[in-house]
Design a protein around this motif. Structure first.
Motif, mmCIF file in Angstrom:
data_model
loop_
_atom_site.group_PDB
_atom_site.id
_atom_site.type_symbol
_atom_site.label_atom_id
_atom_site.label_comp_id
_atom_site.label_asym_id
_atom_site.label_seq_id
_atom_site.Cartn_x
_atom_site.Cartn_y
_atom_site.Cartn_z
ATOM 1 N N ILE A 215 16.667 2.572 8.457
ATOM 2 C CA ILE A 215 16.427 1.358 9.273
ATOM 3 C C ILE A 215 14.984 1.318 9.765
ATOM 4 O O ILE A 215 14.319 0.278 9.706
ATOM 5 N N ALA A 216 14.498 2.474 10.271
ATOM 6 C CA ALA A 216 13.146 2.483 10.846
ATOM 7 C C ALA A 216 12.094 2.154 9.779
ATOM 8 O O ALA A 216 11.257 1.266 10.010
ATOM 9 N N PRO A 217 12.118 2.785 8.594
ATOM 10 C CA PRO A 217 11.145 2.385 7.566
ATOM 11 C C PRO A 217 11.274 0.898 7.199
ATOM 12 O O PRO A 217 10.275 0.219 6.988
ATOM 13 N N MET A 218 12.503 0.392 7.133
ATOM 14 C CA MET A 218 12.669 -1.034 6.822
ATOM 15 C C MET A 218 11.989 -1.888 7.892
ATOM 16 O O MET A 218 11.243 -2.820 7.585
ATOM 17 N N TYR A 219 12.213 -1.518 9.156
ATOM 18 C CA TYR A 219 11.586 -2.265 10.254
ATOM 19 C C TYR A 219 10.058 -2.209 10.141
ATOM 20 O O TYR A 219 9.363 -3.180 10.450
ATOM 21 N N LEU A 220 9.544 -1.065 9.647
ATOM 22 C CA LEU A 220 8.089 -0.910 9.531
ATOM 23 C C LEU A 220 7.527 -1.564 8.266
ATOM 24 O O LEU A 220 6.350 -1.427 7.970
ATOM 25 N N TYR B 18 2.824 5.493 11.869
ATOM 26 C CA TYR B 18 3.347 4.283 12.522
ATOM 27 C C TYR B 18 2.290 3.183 12.598
ATOM 28 O O TYR B 18 2.529 2.048 12.199
ATOM 29 N N SER B 19 1.088 3.548 13.049
ATOM 30 C CA SER B 19 0.058 2.497 13.215
ATOM 31 C C SER B 19 -0.391 1.967 11.849
ATOM 32 O O SER B 19 -0.605 0.755 11.682
ATOM 33 N N ARG B 20 -0.464 2.841 10.854
ATOM 34 C CA ARG B 20 -0.874 2.365 9.525
ATOM 35 C C ARG B 20 0.191 1.446 8.934
ATOM 36 O O ARG B 20 -0.103 0.438 8.305
ATOM 37 N N ALA B 21 1.479 1.816 9.175
ATOM 38 C CA ALA B 21 2.574 0.997 8.635
ATOM 39 C C ALA B 21 2.588 -0.379 9.300
ATOM 40 O O ALA B 21 2.769 -1.407 8.632
ATOM 41 N N MET B 22 2.379 -0.397 10.620
ATOM 42 C CA MET B 22 2.396 -1.690 11.329
ATOM 43 C C MET B 22 1.264 -2.586 10.820
ATOM 44 O O MET B 22 1.424 -3.807 10.712
ATOM 45 N N GLU B 23 0.145 -1.969 10.506
ATOM 46 C CA GLU B 23 -0.979 -2.756 9.996
ATOM 47 C C GLU B 23 -0.670 -3.273 8.584
ATOM 48 O O GLU B 23 -0.872 -4.453 8.271
ATOM 49 N N ALA B 24 -0.103 -2.374 7.756
ATOM 50 C CA ALA B 24 0.221 -2.764 6.374
ATOM 51 C C ALA B 24 1.286 -3.851 6.344
ATOM 52 O O ALA B 24 1.308 -4.703 5.447
ATOM 53 N N LYS B 25 2.179 -3.825 7.360
ATOM 54 C CA LYS B 25 3.288 -4.783 7.408
ATOM 55 C C LYS B 25 2.768 -6.223 7.371
ATOM 56 O O LYS B 25 3.378 -7.101 6.757
ATOM 57 N N THR B 26 1.638 -6.441 7.990
ATOM 58 C CA THR B 26 1.089 -7.802 8.032
ATOM 59 C C THR B 26 0.423 -8.180 6.698
ATOM 60 O O THR B 26 0.109 -9.334 6.467
ATOM 61 N N LYS B 27 0.211 -7.172 5.841
ATOM 62 C CA LYS B 27 -0.489 -7.458 4.570
ATOM 63 C C LYS B 27 0.411 -7.266 3.359
ATOM 64 O O LYS B 27 -0.073 -6.981 2.271
ATOM 65 N N LYS C 99 8.630 4.404 16.088
ATOM 66 C CA LYS C 99 7.346 5.068 16.378
ATOM 67 C C LYS C 99 7.375 6.546 15.986
ATOM 68 O O LYS C 99 6.332 7.186 15.882
ATOM 69 N N PHE C 100 8.591 7.086 15.802
ATOM 70 C CA PHE C 100 8.703 8.506 15.441
ATOM 71 C C PHE C 100 8.768 8.709 13.918
ATOM 72 O O PHE C 100 8.849 9.838 13.458
ATOM 73 N N THR C 101 8.731 7.609 13.156
ATOM 74 C CA THR C 101 8.877 7.721 11.703
ATOM 75 C C THR C 101 7.752 8.580 11.105
ATOM 76 O O THR C 101 6.572 8.299 11.359
ATOM 77 N N PHE C 102 8.137 9.572 10.352
ATOM 78 C CA PHE C 102 7.209 10.523 9.701
ATOM 79 C C PHE C 102 6.217 11.150 10.691
ATOM 80 O O PHE C 102 5.181 11.657 10.284
ATOM 81 N N LYS C 103 6.564 11.132 11.961
ATOM 82 C CA LYS C 103 5.601 11.584 12.979
ATOM 83 C C LYS C 103 5.200 13.046 12.779
ATOM 84 O O LYS C 103 4.045 13.421 13.013
ATOM 85 N N ASN C 104 6.187 13.866 12.340
ATOM 86 C CA ASN C 104 5.875 15.293 12.171
ATOM 87 C C ASN C 104 5.050 15.563 10.918
ATOM 88 O O ASN C 104 4.534 16.660 10.727
ATOM 89 N N ILE C 105 4.929 14.553 10.045
ATOM 90 C CA ILE C 105 4.161 14.735 8.811
ATOM 91 C C ILE C 105 2.787 14.088 8.953
ATOM 92 O O ILE C 105 1.777 14.630 8.497
ATOM 93 N N ASP C 106 2.758 12.907 9.573
ATOM 94 C CA ASP C 106 1.501 12.165 9.682
ATOM 95 C C ASP C 106 1.530 11.332 10.969
ATOM 96 O O ASP C 106 2.219 10.303 11.042
ATOM 97 N N GLU D 193 0.831 -1.210 0.000
ATOM 98 C CA GLU D 193 0.000 0.000 0.000
ATOM 99 C C GLU D 193 0.867 1.263 0.000
ATOM 100 O O GLU D 193 1.896 1.319 0.699
ATOM 101 N N VAL D 194 0.459 2.267 -0.746
ATOM 102 C CA VAL D 194 1.133 3.574 -0.676
ATOM 103 C C VAL D 194 0.722 4.216 0.649
ATOM 104 O O VAL D 194 -0.419 4.629 0.839
ATOM 105 N N LEU D 195 1.686 4.247 1.588
ATOM 106 C CA LEU D 195 1.351 4.741 2.930
ATOM 107 C C LEU D 195 1.444 6.257 3.024
ATOM 108 O O LEU D 195 0.797 6.882 3.854
#
Ligand code: F3S
Length: 645
Positions: A544-549, A513-522, A502-509, A469-471
């Motif tokens: 590293i953080a985006p890769m982890y997500l 983090y929660s959307r990425a964690m959900e997408a990670k499973t799909k 958890k701080f990834t792109f936090k200042n933008i959206d 998904e385009v996050l």
């Protein structure tokens, strides 16, 4: 044809490649050192490679950046670094021993060697006649695992010095500030500055190190001086005479450019807010009211400079409107100043003496008040670096700093009311390595990790099909700060990828983090960017953080060079729009499908937008090595594969 110094050293270390500008070269490395802010990740990465010993002749783990122990995290990091150094066969420089570059110059740097350090001011060692380059943590880990250091051969530019400095008014700091004024912060990009000429002998090793240190502000890969009688004198004074070799360029050596600089014409200079190249003569802004002065850092911590400062402060009092911080860069310098009564002189004058560490330079304490003017003998004055967003930070020599601290306003040394005296370099330094823990033979040492230190995540090999998904769809010039912000809330989690993510792109959206964690499973996520994606700091965590997500690919109109390399190092596919107008056809939430076999062929991929039922082309422009990295999941599994097979 004659050779320059860089060619001589590189030739002696060449593993493969051609020392021609723009060619890819692999070099054998003699020394690797880390500092704690980047080192925790470097050592976790080394551990993840799976070797039980470093495979370089010398590795040193320093602690100098994060010294404030306001909770358990820094203390735990320090213990992790100590036990990891013991386990893997590295020296450990204990907190309090000093700033990595200053200590390394004093105790380990030697002419003719190649050193890498996980800090941008590693080129300080160039003052000793060595090639010293700053690299990322993973690169350092892979070299410590015995891989050669690979990089693209920069241009070699000669800086020809002649004449003599008008001492004690003009110092090495004024030399490099003059060069910054001439060349700007971009003037050294893709270049190595090699100093030579008759003026070189006017400069001591520590003065040369001030110049090579701030070569980083010119954007240079590194800077280097010859090894001569002055180098021998310094090594002798450090009890390391045996490590001296002479090193100079041949008469007919070639350079891609030659810059002439007359030392006798240099005057006291100062960099104004907010860039190290915003330089003017001190006389232009003398009289500017000042609230804070900071002296020390890895740029200007030599015993000679500190002693000069003490001689200015002697019998005087710091101006009542000024706070003066002094952080001697190493225990050696600190101890000598204490022994000779200079610390007493500084304290008596009203200076606030800090420990031997980075301190105010990296915003760890000593932040100026809001809107205040701070004059520092440091190397960087970017907005907010001091810890105060609207502070006005100037950079100048320790002489200008000390005079300014007394007067409460910027002083031109040529007009100082205080008589200045020239201080000599010491004949002998006080050598006591009791804060350097030597590598242990015992391989059963347990690495101690506090609860905030977590394993490094390692990516799986590249999937044949990415369906994700385009996050986020972002605009132009997204910085690594936008991807993963820095700051005191985030930095303590640098050894804890699940937490820092958890701080990834936090200042933008906020919801990223929660959307990425959900997408990670799909099937994971994709980021869409505009031009110059990933500009700014070289921070590895922004990959590293985006890769982890679970981010599998970033599709952009263009990438900033270092971030693109970091994405590849962590197994994220960087893709470019074949037709930038296709950017418009994608929306956040779209599901894209990419068949990745194209990586082996012409690297033109067709992306199917399953949501919009449309397709468009992208390409990846990977060289042979980058392809290997992406296919296997990044540099860490690549190195693991090489060294363990
Ligand atoms: Fe430390 Fe500042 Fe140097 S953070 S390494 S003293 S640039």
């Amino acid at each position: 044809m004659g050779k320059n110094i860089v060619e001589k050293i590189m030739e002696a270390h060449l593993v493969s490649g051609d020392l021609k500008e723009g060619s890819l070269v692999s070099l054998r490395v003699d020394q690797v050192y880390t500092q704690d802010a980047t080192g925790t990740m470097a050592w976790l990465e080394f551990e993840a490679i799976g070797l039980d010993r470093v495979r370089v002749p010398l590795a040193v783990s320093y602690v100098d950046h994060n010294m404030l122990q306001s909770n358990f995290m820094n203390a735990d990091d320090h213990l992790f670094l100590r036990t990891a150094a013991a386990r893997f066969g590295a020296y450990f420089s204990r907190p309090g021993n000093g700033i990595c570059h200053q200590v390394h110059l004093e105790r380990f740097a030697a002419p003719g060697l190649i050193a890498l350090g996980t800090d941008s001011h590693t080129p300080t060692g160039g003052g000793m006649g060595m090639i010293a380059i700053g690299v990322g943590g993973l690169e350092a880990a892979s070299v410590m695992a015995g891989m050669p250091f690979e990089f693209t051969m920069p241009k070699i530019v000669r800086i020809n010095l002649f004449g003599k400095l008008r001492r004690p008014y003009v110092t090495a700091m004024d030399v490099i500030l003059t060069l910054l004024k001439m060349l700007s912060v971009k003037g050294g990009v893709g270049k190595i500055f090699e100093y030579g000429g008759t003026g070189v002998k006017d400069l001591s090793v520590t003065e040369r190190a001030t110049i090579t240190n701030m070569g980083a502000e010119l954007g240079a890969t590194t800077s280097i001086f010859p090894s001569d009688e002055n180098t021998l004198r310094f090594l002798k004074a450090q009890g390391r005479r045996h490590q001296w070799i002479p090193l100079e360029a041949d008469e007919d050596a070639e350079y891609s450019e030659i810059i002439e600089l007359d030392l006798s014409e240099i005057e006291p200079m100062i960099a104004q807010p907010h860039s190290p190249d915003n330089v003017v003569p001190v006389r232009n802004i003398k009289g500017t009211k000042v609230h804070q002065v900071c002296i020390g850092s890895c740029t200007n911590s030599s015993y000679k400079m500190m002693k000069t400062v003490a001689s200015i402060l002697k019998g005087r009092t710091v101006h009542e409107d000024v706070t003066l911080f002094i952080n001697p860069g190493s225990k050696q310098v600190y101890e000598m100043l204490a022994h000779n009564g200079d610390i007493e002189t500084m304290i008596r004058a009203g200076a606030r003496i800090l420990e031997s560490a980075c301190g105010p330079c990296i915003g760890m304490g000593g932040a100026p008040g809001s809107g205040q003017v701070s004059v520092r003998s440091y190397n960087r004055n970017f907005k907010g670096r001091s810890g105060t967003k609207d502070a006005l930070v100037y950079l100048a020599s320790p002489v200008v700093c000390a005079l300014t601290a007394i007067k409460g306003e910027i002083v031109d040394p040529f007009e100082a009311e205080i008589p200045l005296e020239e201080v000599n370099e010491p004949e002998v330094f006080s050598v006591n390595d009791n804060m350097l823990i030597t590598p242990k033979k015992d391989r059963n040492i347990k690495i101690i990790k506090g609860p905030n230190i977590k394993e490094v995540p390692v990516k799986e090999p590249l999937e044949e099909t990415i369906q994700a998904e385009v996050l986020l769809k972002l605009g132009d010039n997204i910085t690594t700060d936008d991807i993963l912000p820095a700051g005191s809330q985030v930095l303590p989690y640098r050894s804890n990828i699940p937490e820092i993510s958890k701080f990834t792109f936090k200042n933008i959206d906020e919801s990223f983090y929660s959307r990425a964690m959900e997408a990670k499973t799909k099937g994971g996520g994709i980021i869409v960017g505009g031009e110059n994606y990933g500009q700014g700091s070289s921070r590895e965590h922004a990959a590293i953080a985006p890769m982890y997500l679970g981010i599998k690919a970033v599709i952009a109109k263009s990438f900033a060079r270092i971030h693109r390399a970091n994405l590849i190092n962590f197994g994220i596919l960087p893709l470019l729009f074949s037709n930038p107008e296709d950017y418009e056809s994608i929306e956040k939430g779209d599901i894209l499908k990419i068949e990745t076999q194209a990586i082996k062929n012409d690297q033109r991929y067709t992306v199917v937008n399953l949501t919009k039922n449309k397709s468009f082309d992208v390409y990846s422009n990977l060289n042979a090595k980058e392809k290997e990295l992406i296919l296997i999941g990044g540099l860490l599994p690549y190195v693991r594969n090489k060294v363990l097979s």
